[in-house]
Design a protein around this motif. Structure first.
Motif, PDB file in Angstrom:
ATOM      1  N   VAL A 188       0.943  -1.168  -0.062  1.00  0.00           N
ATOM      2  CA  VAL A 188       0.091   0.040  -0.093  1.00  0.00           C
ATOM      3  C   VAL A 188       0.821   1.425   0.058  1.00  0.00           C
ATOM      4  CG1 VAL A 188      -1.797   1.328   1.400  1.00  0.00           C
ATOM      5  CG2 VAL A 188      -1.904  -1.073   1.021  1.00  0.00           C
ATOM      6  N   LEU A 189       1.911   1.195   0.689  1.00  0.00           N
ATOM      7  CA  LEU A 189       2.702   2.159   0.723  1.00  0.00           C
ATOM      8  C   LEU A 189       3.483   2.457  -0.713  1.00  0.00           C
ATOM      9  CD1 LEU A 189       4.734   1.497   4.299  1.00  0.00           C
ATOM     10  CD2 LEU A 189       3.073   3.553   3.766  1.00  0.00           C
ATOM     11  N   MET A 190       3.832   1.269  -1.326  1.00  0.00           N
ATOM     12  CA  MET A 190       4.191   1.540  -2.529  1.00  0.00           C
ATOM     13  C   MET A 190       3.195   2.067  -3.678  1.00  0.00           C
ATOM     14  SD  MET A 190       6.715  -1.878  -2.796  1.00  0.00           S
ATOM     15  CE  MET A 190       7.606  -1.395  -3.987  1.00  0.00           C
ATOM     16  N   TYR A 191       2.096   1.702  -3.510  1.00  0.00           N
ATOM     17  CA  TYR A 191       1.078   2.317  -4.394  1.00  0.00           C
ATOM     18  C   TYR A 191       1.089   3.799  -4.197  1.00  0.00           C
ATOM     19  CZ  TYR A 191      -0.851  -2.417  -5.060  1.00  0.00           C
ATOM     20  OH  TYR A 191      -1.229  -3.821  -5.682  1.00  0.00           O
ATOM     21  N   ASP A 192       0.829   4.246  -2.817  1.00  0.00           N
ATOM     22  CA  ASP A 192       0.878   5.564  -2.417  1.00  0.00           C
ATOM     23  C   ASP A 192       1.974   6.474  -3.105  1.00  0.00           C
ATOM     24  OD1 ASP A 192      -1.195   5.238  -0.860  1.00  0.00           O
ATOM     25  OD2 ASP A 192      -0.249   5.164   1.057  1.00  0.00           O
ATOM     26  N   GLU A 193       3.109   5.617  -3.336  1.00  0.00           N
ATOM     27  CA  GLU A 193       4.223   6.425  -4.015  1.00  0.00           C
ATOM     28  C   GLU A 193       4.017   6.724  -5.533  1.00  0.00           C
ATOM     29  OE1 GLU A 193       8.564   5.283  -3.273  1.00  0.00           O
ATOM     30  OE2 GLU A 193       7.659   3.972  -1.672  1.00  0.00           O
ATOM     31  N   ILE A 194       3.122   5.651  -6.108  1.00  0.00           N
ATOM     32  CA  ILE A 194       2.836   5.589  -7.511  1.00  0.00           C
ATOM     33  C   ILE A 194       2.062   6.780  -7.725  1.00  0.00           C
ATOM     34  CG2 ILE A 194       1.870   4.445  -9.504  1.00  0.00           C
ATOM     35  CD1 ILE A 194       2.807   1.702  -8.254  1.00  0.00           C
ATOM     36  N   PHE A 195       1.004   6.808  -6.648  1.00  0.00           N
ATOM     37  CA  PHE A 195      -0.060   8.248  -6.924  1.00  0.00           C
ATOM     38  C   PHE A 195       0.651   9.536  -6.746  1.00  0.00           C
ATOM     39  CE2 PHE A 195      -2.751   4.439  -6.639  1.00  0.00           C
ATOM     40  CZ  PHE A 195      -3.559   4.526  -7.669  1.00  0.00           C
ATOM     41  N   MET A 196       1.926   9.697  -6.533  1.00  0.00           N
ATOM     42  CA  MET A 196       2.466  10.789  -6.199  1.00  0.00           C
ATOM     43  C   MET A 196       3.051  11.275  -7.714  1.00  0.00           C
ATOM     44  SD  MET A 196       2.442  11.643  -3.017  1.00  0.00           S
ATOM     45  CE  MET A 196       2.465  10.606  -1.446  1.00  0.00           C
ATOM     46  N   THR A 197       3.366  12.383  -7.782  1.00  0.00           N
ATOM     47  CA  THR A 197       3.470  12.988  -9.295  1.00  0.00           C
ATOM     48  C   THR A 197       4.988  12.670  -9.691  1.00  0.00           C
ATOM     49  OG1 THR A 197       4.202  15.155  -8.252  1.00  0.00           O
ATOM     50  CG2 THR A 197       2.147  15.055  -9.126  1.00  0.00           C
ATOM     51  N   GLU A 198       5.941  12.484  -8.810  1.00  0.00           N
ATOM     52  CA  GLU A 198       7.191  12.230  -9.002  1.00  0.00           C
ATOM     53  C   GLU A 198       7.414  10.459  -9.381  1.00  0.00           C
ATOM     54  OE1 GLU A 198       9.924  13.383  -6.325  1.00  0.00           O
ATOM     55  OE2 GLU A 198       9.564  15.463  -6.453  1.00  0.00           O
ATOM     56  N   ASP A 199       8.408  10.250 -10.138  1.00  0.00           N
ATOM     57  CA  ASP A 199       8.665   8.857 -10.493  1.00  0.00           C
ATOM     58  C   ASP A 199       9.201   8.007  -9.206  1.00  0.00           C
ATOM     59  OD1 ASP A 199       9.426   6.389 -11.360  1.00  0.00           O
ATOM     60  OD2 ASP A 199      11.082   6.997 -12.958  1.00  0.00           O
ATOM     61  N   PRO A 200       8.528   6.959  -8.904  1.00  0.00           N
ATOM     62  CA  PRO A 200       8.844   6.157  -7.512  1.00  0.00           C
ATOM     63  C   PRO A 200      10.109   5.625  -7.656  1.00  0.00           C
ATOM     64  CG  PRO A 200       7.007   4.975  -8.938  1.00  0.00           C
ATOM     65  CD  PRO A 200       7.223   6.396  -9.560  1.00  0.00           C
ATOM     66  N   SER A 201      10.642   5.311  -9.051  1.00  0.00           N
ATOM     67  CA  SER A 201      11.959   4.813  -8.914  1.00  0.00           C
ATOM     68  C   SER A 201      13.112   5.506  -9.091  1.00  0.00           C
ATOM     69  CB  SER A 201      12.146   3.761 -10.328  1.00  0.00           C
ATOM     70  OG  SER A 201      12.018   4.799 -11.356  1.00  0.00           O
ATOM     71  N   LYS A 202      12.907   6.622  -8.857  1.00  0.00           N
ATOM     72  CA  LYS A 202      14.220   7.585  -8.777  1.00  0.00           C
ATOM     73  C   LYS A 202      14.968   7.382  -7.301  1.00  0.00           C
ATOM     74  CE  LYS A 202      12.802  11.695 -11.693  1.00  0.00           C
ATOM     75  NZ  LYS A 202      12.466  13.186 -11.784  1.00  0.00           N
ATOM     76  N   CYS A 203      14.131   7.199  -6.338  1.00  0.00           N
ATOM     77  CA  CYS A 203      14.772   7.148  -4.951  1.00  0.00           C
ATOM     78  C   CYS A 203      14.900   5.721  -4.702  1.00  0.00           C
ATOM     79  CB  CYS A 203      13.637   7.740  -3.779  1.00  0.00           C
ATOM     80  SG  CYS A 203      13.571   9.529  -4.185  1.00  0.00           S
ATOM     81  N   SER A 204      14.338   4.771  -5.348  1.00  0.00           N
ATOM     82  CA  SER A 204      14.290   3.482  -5.094  1.00  0.00           C
ATOM     83  C   SER A 204      14.448   2.666  -6.709  1.00  0.00           C
ATOM     84  CB  SER A 204      13.017   2.842  -4.412  1.00  0.00           C
ATOM     85  OG  SER A 204      13.339   1.281  -4.165  1.00  0.00           O
ATOM     86  N   PRO A 205      15.783   2.447  -6.935  1.00  0.00           N
ATOM     87  CA  PRO A 205      15.962   1.968  -8.358  1.00  0.00           C
ATOM     88  C   PRO A 205      15.398   0.470  -8.385  1.00  0.00           C
ATOM     89  CG  PRO A 205      17.855   2.810  -7.614  1.00  0.00           C
ATOM     90  CD  PRO A 205      17.043   2.538  -6.402  1.00  0.00           C
ATOM     91  N   ARG A 206      15.099  -0.153  -7.390  1.00  0.00           N
ATOM     92  CA  ARG A 206      14.533  -1.625  -7.342  1.00  0.00           C
ATOM     93  C   ARG A 206      13.086  -1.686  -7.242  1.00  0.00           C
ATOM     94  NH1 ARG A 206      17.580  -6.112  -7.399  1.00  0.00           N
ATOM     95  NH2 ARG A 206      16.091  -7.006  -6.163  1.00  0.00           N
ATOM     96  N   PHE A 207      12.396  -0.497  -7.397  1.00  0.00           N
ATOM     97  CA  PHE A 207      11.050  -0.192  -6.842  1.00  0.00           C
ATOM     98  C   PHE A 207      10.055  -1.023  -7.556  1.00  0.00           C
ATOM     99  CE2 PHE A 207       6.821   1.549  -7.407  1.00  0.00           C
ATOM    100  CZ  PHE A 207       6.300   1.836  -6.231  1.00  0.00           C
ATOM    101  N   TRP A 208      10.388  -1.305  -8.870  1.00  0.00           N
ATOM    102  CA  TRP A 208       9.215  -2.088  -9.818  1.00  0.00           C
ATOM    103  C   TRP A 208       9.560  -3.562  -9.620  1.00  0.00           C
ATOM    104  CZ3 TRP A 208       5.423   0.709 -10.879  1.00  0.00           C
ATOM    105  CH2 TRP A 208       5.787   2.377 -11.246  1.00  0.00           C
ATOM    106  N   GLU A 209      10.871  -3.927  -9.268  1.00  0.00           N
ATOM    107  CA  GLU A 209      11.044  -5.505  -9.098  1.00  0.00           C
ATOM    108  C   GLU A 209      10.507  -5.811  -7.824  1.00  0.00           C
ATOM    109  OE1 GLU A 209      15.273  -6.478  -9.553  1.00  0.00           O
ATOM    110  OE2 GLU A 209      15.558  -5.169 -11.083  1.00  0.00           O
ATOM    111  N   GLU A 210      10.637  -4.952  -6.973  1.00  0.00           N
ATOM    112  CA  GLU A 210       9.935  -5.267  -5.604  1.00  0.00           C
ATOM    113  C   GLU A 210       8.688  -5.409  -5.558  1.00  0.00           C
ATOM    114  OE1 GLU A 210      11.594  -2.691  -2.546  1.00  0.00           O
ATOM    115  OE2 GLU A 210      13.769  -3.336  -2.702  1.00  0.00           O
ATOM    116  N   LEU A 211       7.870  -4.410  -6.312  1.00  0.00           N
ATOM    117  CA  LEU A 211       6.287  -4.304  -6.142  1.00  0.00           C
ATOM    118  C   LEU A 211       5.676  -5.550  -6.716  1.00  0.00           C
ATOM    119  CD1 LEU A 211       3.919  -2.486  -6.376  1.00  0.00           C
ATOM    120  CD2 LEU A 211       4.110  -1.867  -8.485  1.00  0.00           C
ATOM    121  N   PHE A 212       6.486  -6.235  -7.469  1.00  0.00           N
ATOM    122  CA  PHE A 212       5.651  -7.454  -8.070  1.00  0.00           C
ATOM    123  C   PHE A 212       5.678  -8.628  -7.280  1.00  0.00           C
ATOM    124  CE2 PHE A 212       5.799  -4.570 -11.912  1.00  0.00           C
ATOM    125  CZ  PHE A 212       4.384  -4.578 -12.032  1.00  0.00           C
TER     126      PHE A 212
END
Length: 669
Positions: free
Chosen positions: A26-50
């Motif tokens: 849910v926290l990761m979803y909230d980051e997606i609903f921000m205007t900035e790219d969530p992978s900027k601060c966390s390069p492995r964001f998309w790998e961890e999401l799935f």
């Protein structure tokens, strides 16, 4: 230690002094609903999401809670999420694939719920972006096709089909769902056929595959050419739908073919010849295993409906209400009938109609014999968790009929798809006051109309060597008792079709007269009689119930005038009766015979045939053939809209628990 409760994406301790904690996903979803790219601060964001278990409720709810302006601000992140979902479908880790499929479903449904009033092009832009839509959908459809055709997880295949059903039914009117243009271009038709032809896949996914195919066939069914105007400067797409026509468009500079882009004189316009490929491909399928597989799925679904109805009927007859109605003289028999109704299954009926109407090879499937369902026991296997749906909307997960698994037994009553369909029709046609049952009854009659026009179907309907005992359901009425099943004779199947038509005609004399259904019943009877006349078939059938309008014409009542007109139209039938009856009676009196045999009656007819005078009737053996496009288009558009709504409502993507998936994937090599 305080227990943890999970609700709406929150992890909340029982202690009131602590603030609720959110799940990581849910926290990761909230980051997606921000205007900035969530992978900027966390390069492995998309790998961890799935790798995180999907929270469908939270993701869909979050999308619906945003207004149009807020949604546009995070469009880039939505596009990125959609693209990474598609990329994850190619991963080897099955958990990532499952989570990607579920996330795609949530995205599609959530974005559409927010954009109901907008065009399909706006939804495409919000999900993928116009510039990447074609490539995204190509990759998506190729991944789904690979997953459906591969040997592996049945759960993945189930989710793939559910995603496709979600994609198809995301709008009530599927012809307005512009995303389906990509499903037309990147066809999954062969994958659907593979599921139907392969027994293990058919048992697990046959129902979803058949419903999906029926819906895809109806996408822009009555439009053969779509003109797309592109304004490349603003990336805005407009669609102008042209009426049906077989002529080549004017000003075109290249050959006309399915999917061929035709350049017009106007440089800003491109005309695409867009015949629905699923219609074309379904019409030419001739693989026996595939057609039989489709027939088995349809037969199973209809048989399940019949079984549910019979169980309800027996339960009702053995209960208190049955005893009460017997005691008071069945005063409330109509109300009792209402209470045992089972929800109809228009989706599977639509699939049967499309198969019968489009593919002549499917006619042979109608007569394929198999053991009577319900009389054969099959091994019980654990069924996967499925959503709770109304009775009659989905069949059991296993196939109870297979020519290989269940060989015919001489002591077991045989059946076929047509018999199962006739039994289903006899149930839904009893009560046409309900809108769904009215539509079901009408569709049943349309299917029977197509069957009655087919030469091969008529051949096996009238075949004396194909005799069956067909137990049709009869409407409860005060003046007649229910016939016992054991008294049913074995007769050609055409007799069961005629029984069904006569039953509807004599039991629906109501104030709100169902004229359309009556006309269709008469047309079915007429077409069967035309075949009998053409092929010189003499059918042993009791016509008394159908040809009794004479009784009304001689009585003083409100129907006397109408009955007299009908009786006058039957002048030849009356002439035959009036000519031969005295001759037969005279023959019996002269020869002192109380009851003549068939041979003796035939001798009288032959001896007096030359003196019979009949009125010449022209064109009685001619009829107008069924045409869907001109007369039934409005009905089918409304029917498909209703089916689409019902399928979308009953779709569930969260029924597979993470534990079940892990257990299944651990056994996959």
């Amino acid at each position: 230690m305080a227990q943890v409760e999970k609700r709406g994406g929150l992890l909340r301790k029982s202690s009131a002094s602590k603030k609720p904690l959110k799940e990581k996903v849910v926290l990761m979803y909230d980051e997606i609903f921000m205007t900035e790219d969530p992978s900027k601060c966390s390069p492995r964001f998309w790998e961890e999401l799935f790798l995180m278990k999907v929270n469908l409720e939270y993701l869909e709810g979050k999308l619906e809670s945003l207004d149009g302006e807020e949604l546009m601000k995070i469009k880039d992140n939505i596009n990125c999420l959609f693209q990474h979902c598609i990329q994850a479908l190619g991963e080897e880790h099955p958990i990532r694939v499952v989570n990607a499929l579920q996330t795609l479903c949530a995205l599609i449904r959530g974005v559409h719920q927010k954009n109901k009033s907008t065009s399909g092009f706006d939804i495409i832009n919000m999900l993928m972006g116009f510039d990447k839509a074609e490539l995204c959908m190509k990759n998506l459809m190729e991944s789904l096709d690979s997953l459906l055709c591969a040997e592996g997880s049945e759960s993945l295949k189930s989710l793939c089909l559910k995603l496709l059903l979600c994609l198809v039914t995301v709008t009530d009117n599927i012809s307005q769902n512009t995303i389906l243009e990509y499903v037309m271009i990147n066809s999954i038709f062969e994958a659907i056929l593979q599921i139907l032809s392969h027994p293990p896949s058919r048992r697990e996914h046959g129902y979803d595959a058949v419903v999906l195919l029926a819906l895809l066939v109806n996408y822009r069914k009555y439009e053969e050419m779509i003109q797309l105007l592109y304004e490349f400067k603003y990336m805005t797409i407009y669609a102008a739908q042209l009426r049906l026509g077989l002529e080549k468009p004017k000003n075109s500079s290249s050959a006309l073919s399915d999917g061929t882009i035709i350049k017009c004189q106007c440089p800003d316009q491109i005309v695409v010849w867009s015949v629905n490929p699923y219609i074309v491909k379904l019409s030419i399928v001739d693989d026996e295993a595939t057609l039989n597989g489709m027939g088995l799925v349809i037969a199973q679904a209809l048989s399940e409906y019949n079984r549910q109805y019979k169980d309800k009927e027996e339960e009702h007859q053995s209960g208190f209400f049955s005893a009460l109605t017997n005691m008071v003289g069945s005063m409330f028999i109509a109300d009792a009938h209402e209470k045992i109704s089972v929800q109809t299954n228009e989706a599977i009926l639509l699939a049967l109609y499309e198969a019968v109407h489009l593919n002549r090879n499917f006619i042979t499937v109608l007569a394929q014999s198999h053991p009577e369902m319900g009389l054969v026991t099959t091994p019980v296997s654990p069924a996967p968790t499925t959503p709770v749906t109304p009775l009659g909307t989905t069949p059991p997960s296993s196939d109870v009929i297979s020519s290989v698994e269940l060989p015919l037994d001489a002591d077991v009553q045989t059946s076929n798809l047509l018999i199962t369909f006739l039994k289903y029709s006899s149930i839904v046609m009893q009560d046409t006051k309900d809108e769904h049952r009215l539509h079901s009854g009408k569709l049943c009659l349309i299917i029977l109309t197509c069957i009655a026009e087919d030469q091969y179907a008529n051949a096996f309907l009238h075949d004396d060597n194909m005799n069956f005992r067909v137990n049709l359901h009869r409407m409860p009425m005060r003046h007649r008792k229910k016939a016992a099943d054991k008294n049913l004779p074995c007769r050609p199947l055409v007799c069961a079709v005629l029984d069904l038509m006569v039953e509807f005609i004599v039991t629906h004399m109501m104030k709100e007269f169902p004229m359309d259904l009556y006309i269709r019943c008469i047309q079915v009877v007429h077409k069967l009689l035309c075949y009998q006349k053409k092929c010189r078939v003499r059918l042993h059938y009791t016509w008394r119930e159908l040809w009794s309008v004479l009784r009304l014409s001689t009585n003083a009542g409100q129907w006397k005038e109408a009955a007299s007109k009908v009786t006058h139209a039957l002048v030849n039938i009356r002439a035959i009766i009036n000519h031969f009856n005295p001759k037969i009676e005279s023959y019996a009196a002269v020869n002192h015979i109380s009851q003549l045999s068939e041979e003796q009656v035939l001798e009288v007819v032959r001896a007096n045939y030359d003196t019979l005078t009949l009125k010449l009737q022209d064109g009685l053996d001619q009829y107008e053939r069924y045409s869907e496009q001109h007369k039934e288009a409005a009905f089918f558009k409304e029917l498909v809209r209703s089916i689409s709504t019902n399928v979308r409502r009953n779709l569930a993507f969260h029924t597979l628990s993470q534990e079940v998936l892990l257990k299944e994937f651990s056994t996959i090599s």
